[in-house]
Structures are given as structure tokens and as C-alpha cells.
Design a protein around this motif. Sequence first.
Motif, PDB file in Angstrom:
ATOM      1  N   GLU A  61       4.300   2.729  -1.973  1.00  0.00           N
ATOM      2  CA  GLU A  61       5.631   2.256  -2.366  1.00  0.00           C
ATOM      3  C   GLU A  61       5.869   0.832  -1.869  1.00  0.00           C
ATOM      4  OE1 GLU A  61       7.870   3.840  -4.335  1.00  0.00           O
ATOM      5  OE2 GLU A  61       6.260   5.298  -4.611  1.00  0.00           O
ATOM      6  N   ARG A  62       5.025   0.380  -0.966  1.00  0.00           N
ATOM      7  CA  ARG A  62       5.076  -0.982  -0.415  1.00  0.00           C
ATOM      8  C   ARG A  62       6.480  -1.385   0.012  1.00  0.00           C
ATOM      9  NH1 ARG A  62       2.238  -3.957  -4.655  1.00  0.00           N
ATOM     10  NH2 ARG A  62       3.752  -5.536  -4.222  1.00  0.00           N
ATOM     11  N   ILE A  63       6.900  -0.826   1.112  1.00  0.00           N
ATOM     12  CA  ILE A  63       8.232  -1.153   1.617  1.00  0.00           C
ATOM     13  C   ILE A  63       8.181  -2.159   2.765  1.00  0.00           C
ATOM     14  CG2 ILE A  63       9.300   0.991   0.869  1.00  0.00           C
ATOM     15  CD1 ILE A  63       8.901   2.024   3.750  1.00  0.00           C
ATOM     16  N   SER A  64       6.990  -2.587   3.152  1.00  0.00           N
ATOM     17  CA  SER A  64       6.886  -3.556   4.244  1.00  0.00           C
ATOM     18  C   SER A  64       5.657  -4.426   4.057  1.00  0.00           C
ATOM     19  CB  SER A  64       6.800  -2.837   5.599  1.00  0.00           C
ATOM     20  OG  SER A  64       5.529  -2.227   5.737  1.00  0.00           O
ATOM     21  N   VAL A  65       5.598  -5.504   4.819  1.00  0.00           N
ATOM     22  CA  VAL A  65       4.423  -6.369   4.760  1.00  0.00           C
ATOM     23  C   VAL A  65       3.187  -5.629   5.254  1.00  0.00           C
ATOM     24  CG1 VAL A  65       5.584  -8.601   4.856  1.00  0.00           C
ATOM     25  CG2 VAL A  65       4.979  -7.463   6.975  1.00  0.00           C
ATOM     26  N   ALA A  66       3.366  -4.653   6.126  1.00  0.00           N
ATOM     27  CA  ALA A  66       2.229  -3.874   6.623  1.00  0.00           C
ATOM     28  C   ALA A  66       1.570  -3.094   5.488  1.00  0.00           C
ATOM     29  CB  ALA A  66       2.679  -2.935   7.731  1.00  0.00           C
ATOM     30  N   ASP A  67       2.364  -2.564   4.568  1.00  0.00           N
ATOM     31  CA  ASP A  67       1.807  -1.856   3.413  1.00  0.00           C
ATOM     32  C   ASP A  67       0.979  -2.807   2.561  1.00  0.00           C
ATOM     33  OD1 ASP A  67       3.026   0.621   4.042  1.00  0.00           O
ATOM     34  OD2 ASP A  67       4.898  -0.056   3.140  1.00  0.00           O
ATOM     35  N   ASP A  68       1.494  -4.012   2.329  1.00  0.00           N
ATOM     36  CA  ASP A  68       0.744  -5.008   1.563  1.00  0.00           C
ATOM     37  C   ASP A  68      -0.561  -5.362   2.266  1.00  0.00           C
ATOM     38  OD1 ASP A  68       2.606  -5.142  -0.459  1.00  0.00           O
ATOM     39  OD2 ASP A  68       3.480  -7.036   0.183  1.00  0.00           O
ATOM     40  N   THR A  69      -0.502  -5.534   3.573  1.00  0.00           N
ATOM     41  CA  THR A  69      -1.688  -5.899   4.340  1.00  0.00           C
ATOM     42  C   THR A  69      -2.767  -4.833   4.208  1.00  0.00           C
ATOM     43  OG1 THR A  69      -0.335  -7.133   5.909  1.00  0.00           O
ATOM     44  CG2 THR A  69      -2.533  -6.512   6.647  1.00  0.00           C
ATOM     45  N   PHE A  70      -2.373  -3.580   4.304  1.00  0.00           N
ATOM     46  CA  PHE A  70      -3.347  -2.492   4.199  1.00  0.00           C
ATOM     47  C   PHE A  70      -3.965  -2.454   2.797  1.00  0.00           C
ATOM     48  CE2 PHE A  70      -4.567   2.050   3.831  1.00  0.00           C
ATOM     49  CZ  PHE A  70      -5.533   2.037   4.826  1.00  0.00           C
ATOM     50  N   SER A  71      -3.145  -2.644   1.759  1.00  0.00           N
ATOM     51  CA  SER A  71      -3.666  -2.685   0.380  1.00  0.00           C
ATOM     52  C   SER A  71      -4.641  -3.846   0.197  1.00  0.00           C
ATOM     53  CB  SER A  71      -2.515  -2.817  -0.627  1.00  0.00           C
ATOM     54  OG  SER A  71      -1.711  -1.674  -0.623  1.00  0.00           O
ATOM     55  N   ILE A  72      -4.293  -5.003   0.751  1.00  0.00           N
ATOM     56  CA  ILE A  72      -5.171  -6.176   0.661  1.00  0.00           C
ATOM     57  C   ILE A  72      -6.497  -5.897   1.372  1.00  0.00           C
ATOM     58  CG2 ILE A  72      -5.469  -8.601   1.364  1.00  0.00           C
ATOM     59  CD1 ILE A  72      -2.359  -8.865   1.006  1.00  0.00           C
ATOM     60  N   ALA A  73      -6.445  -5.236   2.527  1.00  0.00           N
ATOM     61  CA  ALA A  73      -7.657  -4.934   3.290  1.00  0.00           C
ATOM     62  C   ALA A  73      -8.585  -4.009   2.496  1.00  0.00           C
ATOM     63  CB  ALA A  73      -7.288  -4.306   4.635  1.00  0.00           C
ATOM     64  N   ILE A  74      -8.028  -2.982   1.869  1.00  0.00           N
ATOM     65  CA  ILE A  74      -8.847  -2.060   1.071  1.00  0.00           C
ATOM     66  C   ILE A  74      -9.436  -2.802  -0.140  1.00  0.00           C
ATOM     67  CG2 ILE A  74      -8.829   0.039  -0.339  1.00  0.00           C
ATOM     68  CD1 ILE A  74      -6.642   1.098   1.569  1.00  0.00           C
ATOM     69  N   LEU A  75      -8.608  -3.604  -0.805  1.00  0.00           N
ATOM     70  CA  LEU A  75      -9.098  -4.405  -1.934  1.00  0.00           C
ATOM     71  C   LEU A  75     -10.233  -5.324  -1.490  1.00  0.00           C
ATOM     72  CD1 LEU A  75      -5.879  -5.474  -3.853  1.00  0.00           C
ATOM     73  CD2 LEU A  75      -7.919  -4.477  -4.890  1.00  0.00           C
ATOM     74  N   PHE A  76     -10.046  -5.971  -0.362  1.00  0.00           N
ATOM     75  CA  PHE A  76     -11.069  -6.883   0.145  1.00  0.00           C
ATOM     76  C   PHE A  76     -12.390  -6.157   0.358  1.00  0.00           C
ATOM     77  CE2 PHE A  76     -13.205  -8.507   4.032  1.00  0.00           C
ATOM     78  CZ  PHE A  76     -13.767  -9.629   3.454  1.00  0.00           C
ATOM     79  N   LEU A  77     -12.362  -5.005   0.997  1.00  0.00           N
ATOM     80  CA  LEU A  77     -13.598  -4.264   1.243  1.00  0.00           C
ATOM     81  C   LEU A  77     -14.281  -3.867  -0.063  1.00  0.00           C
ATOM     82  CD1 LEU A  77     -12.637  -2.047   4.311  1.00  0.00           C
ATOM     83  CD2 LEU A  77     -14.225  -3.981   4.254  1.00  0.00           C
ATOM     84  N   LYS A  78     -13.482  -3.448  -1.033  1.00  0.00           N
ATOM     85  CA  LYS A  78     -14.052  -3.052  -2.329  1.00  0.00           C
ATOM     86  C   LYS A  78     -14.638  -4.268  -3.052  1.00  0.00           C
ATOM     87  CE  LYS A  78     -13.419   0.671  -5.365  1.00  0.00           C
ATOM     88  NZ  LYS A  78     -12.676   1.852  -5.640  1.00  0.00           N
ATOM     89  N   LEU A  79     -13.889  -5.365  -3.092  1.00  0.00           N
ATOM     90  CA  LEU A  79     -14.367  -6.579  -3.759  1.00  0.00           C
ATOM     91  C   LEU A  79     -15.583  -7.178  -3.041  1.00  0.00           C
ATOM     92  CD1 LEU A  79     -10.887  -8.161  -4.531  1.00  0.00           C
ATOM     93  CD2 LEU A  79     -12.545  -7.376  -6.247  1.00  0.00           C
TER      94      LEU A  79
END
Length: 195
Positions: free
Chosen positions: A170-188
Motif C-alpha cells: 500500500e506504500r504508506i511510508s518512505v520505508a515501503d518505497d525503499t523496500f520495494s526499490i531494494a527488491i527491484l534492485f536485486l531482481k534487476l
Amino acid sequence: MLQWLNNNKYPEFWKNYLSNFKDKSNKYVVLSIESTGLNTSKDVILAFSAVTVNADRITIREALELYISYSKSEINFDPNDFLVVSKIEKKTEREAIELIVNYIGNATIIGHRVNQDIDFLNTSLAKFDCGNLKNEALDIEIMFNKVNDTADKKYPLDAMCKTLGIPVSERISVADDTFSIAILFLKLKTILKIK
């Protein structure tokens, strides 16, 4: 231009930061910033979040999440009501920027449109007589463009997550965005075969 030669005026935390670059780091710091807008000359950082990625693992327990408070004389905007009335502990901009720089160290910075985030951090650093960040940086949007063989196309964070099969919070905080970016980074990183 040669201000780095005369570093006696730098705050101690900045001198420590600069000393980190004697050795190359093998860790990444994934970060996300929430700001009052996109103009670094008049907008300010409201919230910051970061996690470390080392050896292809996200280190959640060492995550950093902080919120910054400003006096009315320091800002020229209507503050976010949530940040004003919430009981979340807030830091001054000086305290926050010192914590952020200490956390980042000499790691490679990862983000979504990361240059904007670095510009905000550099603007804050300038207020405290520091130089610009020296870290290398990788942008997940650029990495995603490379995977999709597109050039300079803009991708929202949730669209990239959906395309790569990463659950979208639901991305209610910058921490949620950071975690999504981290997972994307590992996959990419895996897709692009980045060591």
C-alpha cells in the motif's frame, strides 16, 4: 572548486565520510526520500529511509527511517499535517543529514530517480558547509529501461514491481518505497548480471 583541499572547515562527520573513500565498498544503500516538492532550491526533505544490501541480502534490522522537522522560518510551504501532529520522533535537518551521511558511508547508492534524491541531499549538505556526495549511484528506472530495451522512458515504482512480479504494498511510508526499490534492485541486478 578546490575546496576539498582545505577541509579544515568541514564538520567532523563530513571529514569522517570523506575518509571512507580510501577503500571501495562492496555494499549498496537503497534509499528513498519524501520531499515537499521536486525543486531542490525551494523544497525540503520531509522523510528519509534506507536499507543496506550486501551479498545480495537486504539487511532490514539495520534500516534507517527518519522524519525531519523544520521551523516556520526554514520552510516556505504548508507542512504535511501528518508530520506536524504525529508523535513520530523528528530530527532537525542537521541531525538527519549527519545520520544519513554516516549510514551511507562509501556504499553505492541505489534509488528510483536517484539523482533527484542525491540533489536533495547535496542541497542539505551545502547548508552545513559540506561538499557533495562522492558515492557511485545506480538508478532502478535506468536499469529497468535497459532490461526492456527502452531509452529514457519513465516508469512508476509500482509499474516496475508489477512487471517483475514483485508484490506491491500500500506504500504508506518512505520505508515501503525503499523496500520495494531494494527488491527491484536485486531482481534487476540478477537479470543484468551485475556483480
